[in-house]
Scaffold this motif. Structure first.
Motif, mmCIF file in Angstrom:
data_model
loop_
_atom_site.group_PDB
_atom_site.id
_atom_site.type_symbol
_atom_site.label_atom_id
_atom_site.label_comp_id
_atom_site.label_asym_id
_atom_site.label_seq_id
_atom_site.Cartn_x
_atom_site.Cartn_y
_atom_site.Cartn_z
ATOM 1 N N GLY A 1 0.797 -1.221 0.000
ATOM 2 C CA GLY A 1 0.000 0.000 0.000
ATOM 3 C C GLY A 1 0.825 1.264 0.000
ATOM 4 N N ILE A 2 2.130 1.149 0.206
ATOM 5 C CA ILE A 2 3.004 2.318 0.150
ATOM 6 C C ILE A 2 3.172 2.801 -1.284
ATOM 7 C CG2 ILE A 2 5.179 1.077 -0.145
ATOM 8 C CD1 ILE A 2 4.589 4.137 2.122
ATOM 9 N N SER A 3 2.846 1.960 -2.256
ATOM 10 C CA SER A 3 3.092 2.273 -3.664
ATOM 11 C C SER A 3 2.511 3.616 -4.107
ATOM 12 C CB SER A 3 2.561 1.134 -4.550
ATOM 13 O OG SER A 3 2.664 1.451 -5.912
ATOM 14 N N VAL B 1 2.789 10.063 -4.400
ATOM 15 C CA VAL B 1 2.346 11.281 -3.713
ATOM 16 C C VAL B 1 3.537 12.073 -3.196
ATOM 17 C CG1 VAL B 1 1.158 12.122 -1.652
ATOM 18 C CG2 VAL B 1 0.064 10.414 -3.103
ATOM 19 N N LEU B 2 4.476 11.383 -2.542
ATOM 20 C CA LEU B 2 5.670 12.063 -2.029
ATOM 21 C C LEU B 2 6.467 12.701 -3.154
ATOM 22 C CD1 LEU B 2 7.062 9.664 0.727
ATOM 23 C CD2 LEU B 2 6.106 11.939 1.029
ATOM 24 N N SER B 3 6.641 11.973 -4.232
ATOM 25 C CA SER B 3 7.375 12.513 -5.369
ATOM 26 C C SER B 3 6.668 13.739 -5.925
ATOM 27 C CB SER B 3 7.520 11.444 -6.451
ATOM 28 O OG SER B 3 8.203 11.941 -7.576
ATOM 29 N N ASP B 4 5.347 13.683 -6.004
ATOM 30 C CA ASP B 4 4.563 14.807 -6.503
ATOM 31 C C ASP B 4 4.779 16.048 -5.632
ATOM 32 O OD1 ASP B 4 2.854 15.282 -8.696
ATOM 33 O OD2 ASP B 4 1.146 15.463 -7.354
ATOM 34 N N ILE B 5 4.712 15.865 -4.337
ATOM 35 C CA ILE B 5 4.871 16.985 -3.404
ATOM 36 C C ILE B 5 6.287 17.535 -3.460
ATOM 37 C CG2 ILE B 5 4.835 17.624 -0.964
ATOM 38 C CD1 ILE B 5 2.620 15.503 -0.607
ATOM 39 N N LEU B 6 7.280 16.648 -3.506
ATOM 40 C CA LEU B 6 8.675 17.100 -3.518
ATOM 41 C C LEU B 6 9.001 17.866 -4.797
ATOM 42 C CD1 LEU B 6 10.425 13.947 -2.022
ATOM 43 C CD2 LEU B 6 10.035 16.143 -0.910
ATOM 44 N N THR C 1 12.619 2.881 -4.625
ATOM 45 C CA THR C 1 12.091 3.407 -5.877
ATOM 46 C C THR C 1 11.953 4.924 -5.860
ATOM 47 O OG1 THR C 1 9.829 3.078 -5.100
ATOM 48 C CG2 THR C 1 10.848 1.267 -6.334
ATOM 49 N N ILE C 2 12.278 5.558 -4.744
ATOM 50 C CA ILE C 2 12.223 7.017 -4.677
ATOM 51 C C ILE C 2 13.409 7.516 -3.856
ATOM 52 C CG2 ILE C 2 10.657 6.904 -2.690
ATOM 53 C CD1 ILE C 2 9.541 9.601 -3.518
ATOM 54 N N ASP C 3 14.075 8.535 -4.346
ATOM 55 C CA ASP C 3 15.180 9.177 -3.635
ATOM 56 C C ASP C 3 14.769 10.623 -3.380
ATOM 57 O OD1 ASP C 3 17.467 10.167 -2.580
ATOM 58 O OD2 ASP C 3 18.800 9.454 -4.160
ATOM 59 N N MET C 4 14.295 10.891 -2.176
ATOM 60 C CA MET C 4 13.770 12.211 -1.867
ATOM 61 C C MET C 4 14.845 13.283 -1.936
ATOM 62 S SD MET C 4 11.002 11.409 1.142
ATOM 63 C CE MET C 4 12.207 10.646 2.244
ATOM 64 N N ASP C 5 16.059 12.961 -1.513
ATOM 65 C CA ASP C 5 17.146 13.943 -1.560
ATOM 66 C C ASP C 5 17.508 14.295 -2.993
ATOM 67 O OD1 ASP C 5 17.389 14.177 1.177
ATOM 68 O OD2 ASP C 5 18.713 12.436 1.323
ATOM 69 N N SER C 6 17.362 13.322 -3.893
ATOM 70 C CA SER C 6 17.675 13.592 -5.292
ATOM 71 C C SER C 6 16.618 14.478 -5.931
ATOM 72 C CB SER C 6 17.800 12.277 -6.070
ATOM 73 O OG SER C 6 17.992 12.517 -7.438
ATOM 74 N N THR D 1 17.308 7.973 -10.753
ATOM 75 C CA THR D 1 16.497 8.283 -9.590
ATOM 76 C C THR D 1 16.286 7.068 -8.708
ATOM 77 O OG1 THR D 1 15.371 10.035 -10.785
ATOM 78 C CG2 THR D 1 14.240 9.139 -8.856
ATOM 79 N N VAL D 2 16.089 5.899 -9.303
ATOM 80 C CA VAL D 2 15.720 4.744 -8.510
ATOM 81 C C VAL D 2 16.913 3.931 -8.040
ATOM 82 C CG1 VAL D 2 13.527 4.586 -9.718
ATOM 83 C CG2 VAL D 2 15.466 3.281 -10.555
ATOM 84 N N THR D 3 18.126 4.294 -8.450
ATOM 85 C CA THR D 3 19.263 3.500 -8.023
ATOM 86 C C THR D 3 20.171 4.231 -7.039
ATOM 87 O OG1 THR D 3 20.466 4.248 -9.985
ATOM 88 C CG2 THR D 3 19.308 2.149 -10.144
ATOM 89 N N ARG D 4 20.044 5.532 -6.918
ATOM 90 C CA ARG D 4 20.873 6.267 -5.978
ATOM 91 C C ARG D 4 20.233 6.208 -4.604
ATOM 92 N NH1 ARG D 4 21.449 12.077 -8.346
ATOM 93 N NH2 ARG D 4 22.307 12.343 -6.254
ATOM 94 N N GLU D 5 20.423 5.115 -3.920
ATOM 95 C CA GLU D 5 19.700 4.866 -2.682
ATOM 96 C C GLU D 5 20.594 4.186 -1.644
ATOM 97 O OE1 GLU D 5 16.433 5.507 -0.545
ATOM 98 O OE2 GLU D 5 16.681 6.026 -2.660
#
Length: 746
Positions: A475-477, A482-487, A518-523, A667-671
């Motif tokens: 369910g986090i999917s 949403v987080l990516s959209d906001i960031l 699958t998401i790097d918020m800092d990036s 984006t999805v590998t720098r984690e």
């Protein structure tokens, strides 16, 4: 941030699909929109009132006068009933198209930005939080799941209608009973007439049954009811409709058994009047769909439920043969809108969509990155239906979109948890390809087709200044999107007062934390922590302590597929498609249907004196289908040519796609250290929502707090129960929590 930027739309940028809404709207446009709104509301209320009051004696007398006055027209009694019971919903659909088009092509997105500006782009938080009927959970643990106050009102209206109709018809039947009849004759006559009335009530419910499952219909888009909500309404209406039809059949069976002519009646197929055998076939198909849709059967064998549900074709066709054309018109409006949507989905699903890359995460979850055109519009809380032809040509499975529309112009991502045979086979193909080390070794081909995306026209996650995201497992999917959209909004300096976000995520094993890779918020937004208060609480329920490798992301297994010279993205026919083309499709099909029926009456039915009810019912269904395929198909063909022309203008070429692929892969590998930064991981515990909401109440104060839940029914019930309890006993300086579910169960 520039002071004037507060007045700009929240979503703004190339490829986002949102327009600047600050341009002045002409007075004539505003007036026209209000007139259309009032007209649609009046039509809908009149339509509902007609069906609700139909059992009343005074309505029956008015109905008889209407039939007598219009029976001499070309269309006869069929046209009269169609105009009364199906015409209003089709006219509402046409008016909704006019409403969306009248202000220009970007009307839906203007609405979106307008709402966001009024709810989320204020200089100060709202001083007057308030309850909302559609986000206040009233029923939690009942058979309907979590039910909001608005949904409860709708349920009660249907219950009151059925009780009132049964009472009114029963009193009317009793008044017709003659004292000259024997008790046996009275009983059989009463049962037969009451059974007929139950069938009529069922037809009224059937008028609504197919509206919620017309996934991409203009009606659902206009009133902004997403697919996951509409599905549950279809389930509720399906139970009620089949219950009424079952009682309808049982009453006749009892009466015929008493009279000793059960077998003769069941096998009868009359030329004039109701054909009983088609009704038996239709009811049998409906009962099979009903039984296999019950939760125990559906969860035990989803394939059985899925394939059995295709019997809706038999159900509709033989129902038309059973009742004839003029009675079938009572429910024809909703069925016709469903046929419109189904044909459009069929056309969209014929296109093969390129899979840019496929990845298998350590927890076994699969990530697919699909090609899409730049002009495909969706929001972060959307669903797509996916078919992989190497696995099955018939099975379509729904998945939440895990990427924001701002992540890239030419790709869309989904996360797929391995739960059954279909997903297990898909994971096996990916693992098989990832193990091939030779760069030129052939990969197993994956051929995908997509329906959608479906979802809210308005991204309601951006309407709240304070947001709580509660997820269970996969369910986090959607919340990653949403987080990516906001960031992205924060990074690009878009006005957004969404300042407080709390993520509560419950997982069984710590290896599921790799979903965050699958998401790097800092990036996306390196400085988001200074502009956004983001807290994360993760609960690993089946591990009492961190594993030795905690804080490190295990290697994923993935491979990339090489698209053809011209990458093929999904079609934009369904979901948030082009409003003008959607309108032309609906209008042309509807007009074509009326023309087809008129020509049929003028040149065949009336000259040759066709009077068989079942045959005229069959002709009615054939006209519905041919009008959609011929008249609507012509518009779809032109729409497809227009779409290809737009894609050519946008120069959707391989070099652009490769750039987009590289950006996504980066984006999805720098984690490497992302999980190590999470400080809210608790092992061996489950979320205590009472404690969580009390802490939020102390920290956030008197505000509107949106809560979006995506997870199993038990998680939804727990959250909804605590929201209801908190809102009832809340103090004056505490938040008002608004429940939003992003979960659904087919």
């Amino acid at each position: 941030m520039d002071e004037s930027s507060v007045h700009n739309p929240l979503l703004w940028g190339q490829g986002s699909g949102y327009a600047n809404v600050r341009r002045k709207t002409p007075l004539s446009v505003t007036l026209a929109k209000w007139i259309l709104k009032i007209a649609m509301l009046a039509l809908f209320i009149s339509w509902i009132a007609l069906m609700f009051l139909f059992p009343a004696d005074f309505v029956q007398k008015l109905f008889e006068k209407w039939i007598h006055a219009t029976n001499g027209t070309v269309f006869g009694i069929t046209g009269s009933l169609f105009l009364l019971f199906s015409g209003p919903i089709l006219l509402i659909a046409v008016l909704s198209i006019a409403y969306l088009v009248i202000s220009g092509e970007e009307e839906l997105h203007e609405i979106c930005c307008y709402v966001i500006i009024n709810y989320a782009c204020r200089k100060k938080p709202s001083k007057y939080p308030s309850f909302r009927l559609w986000t206040f959970p009233v029923l939690v643990d009942g058979p309907f799941g979590v039910v909001s106050a608005a949904e409860l009102i709708g349920i009660l209206l249907f219950v009151v209608f059925v009780i009132w109709a049964v009472y009114a018809y029963t009193m009317s039947i009793l008044s017709l009973m003659s004292d000259q009849l024997t008790f046996k004759e009275k009983s059989c006559l009463f049962l037969e007439i009451l059974g007929l009335r139950f069938g009529l009530i069922g037809m009224f419910c059937l008028a609504f049954l197919f509206l919620p499952v017309a996934r991409g219909s203009i009606l659902l888009r206009f009133i902004d009811i997403p697919f996951e909500h509409a599905t549950r309404y279809h389930v509720w209406l399906g139970h009620l409709t089949m219950l009424l039809f079952t009682i309808h059949g049982l009453l006749y069976v009892v009466a015929w058994t008493i009279e000793g002519r059960l077998l003769h009646e069941i096998l009868e197929w009359r030329d004039i009047g109701v054909a009983i055998l088609p009704g038996v076939i239709s009811l049998s198909a409906g009962l099979l769909m009903w039984v296999t849709s019950l939760p125990p059967v559906r969860k035990l064998n989803f394939e059985l439920f899925f394939y059995t549900h295709q019997l809706y074709v038999i159900f509709i066709v033989f129902l038309a043969l059973h009742v004839g054309d003029f009675i079938f018109t009572m429910a024809a409006g909703g069925i016709f809108i469903f046929i419109l949507d189904r044909f459009l989905r069929f056309c969209q699903s014929r296109r093969v969509v390129d899979i840019i890359s496929a990845k298998c995460l350590p927890c076994g979850t699969v990530e697919l990155v699909l090609a899409k055109p730049e002009n495909l519009r969706y929001n972060a809380l959307s669903f797509v239906f996916l078919q992989v032809r190497e696995l099955s040509w018939l099975q379509w499975h729904p998945f939440s979109v895990s990427s924001s529309p701002l992540d890239g112009k030419y790709h869309i991502s989904v996360l797929i948890k391995v739960l059954g045979k279909w997903t297990e086979k898909l994971r096996g193909i990916i693992l098989e390809n990832s193990e091939k080390e030779l760069p030129f070794s052939p990969h197993s081909k994956i051929t995908a087709s997509v329906e959608g995306p479906y979802g809210h026209e308005i991204p309601y996650h951006l309407m709240y200044e304070n947001l709580i995201l509660v997820a269970g497992g996969i369910g986090i999917s959607p919340f990653l999107a949403v987080l990516s959209d906001i960031l992205h909004c924060v990074r690009e300096g878009r006005p957004c007062l969404l300042r407080n976000i709390l993520i509560v995520w419950a997982v069984k094993r710590s290896n599921e934390l790799s979903l965050l890779s699958t998401i790097d918020m800092d990036s996306i937004c390196p400085s988001f922590s200074s502009k956004l208060n983001l807290e994360t609480c993760i609960y690993v329920t089946r591990e009492s302590e961190p594993p030795l490798e905690d804080g490190k992301v295990q290697n994923t297994q993935d491979f990339s597929l090489c698209p053809t010279s011209k990458s093929c993205g999904m079609s934009v026919l369904v979901g948030t498609g082009h409003t003008i083309w959607s309108g032309l499709y609906v209008i042309s099909s509807t007009v074509g249907f009326v023309i087809s029926m008129g020509l049929l009456d003028i040149f065949y039915i009336n000259p040759f004196h066709i009077s068989s009810w079942w045959y005229k019912g069959l002709l009615f269904v054939v006209c519905m289908l041919t009008s959609v395929v011929i008249f609507g198909g012509l518009v779809v063909g032109l729409w497809h040519l227009w779409e290809r022309r737009i894609l050519a203008k946008e120069q959707f070429e391989d070099d652009k796609l490769n750039i987009d692929k590289a950006e996504h892969k980066e984006t999805v590998t720098r984690e490497d250290s992302h999980l190590a930064k999470l400080t809210g991981i608790r092992y061996g515990a489950r979320p205590d929502f009472k404690e969580i909401f009390e802490a939020v109440s102390q920290n956030w104060g008197h505000v509107d707090a949106g809560i979006i839940v995506c997870g199993p029914p038990t998680l939804q019930s727990s959250v909804a129960k605590e929201i209801r309890s908190h809102n009832f006993r809340r103090q004056s300086d505490h938040p008002i929590f608004h429940f939003n579910s992003h979960s659904f169960d087919l």
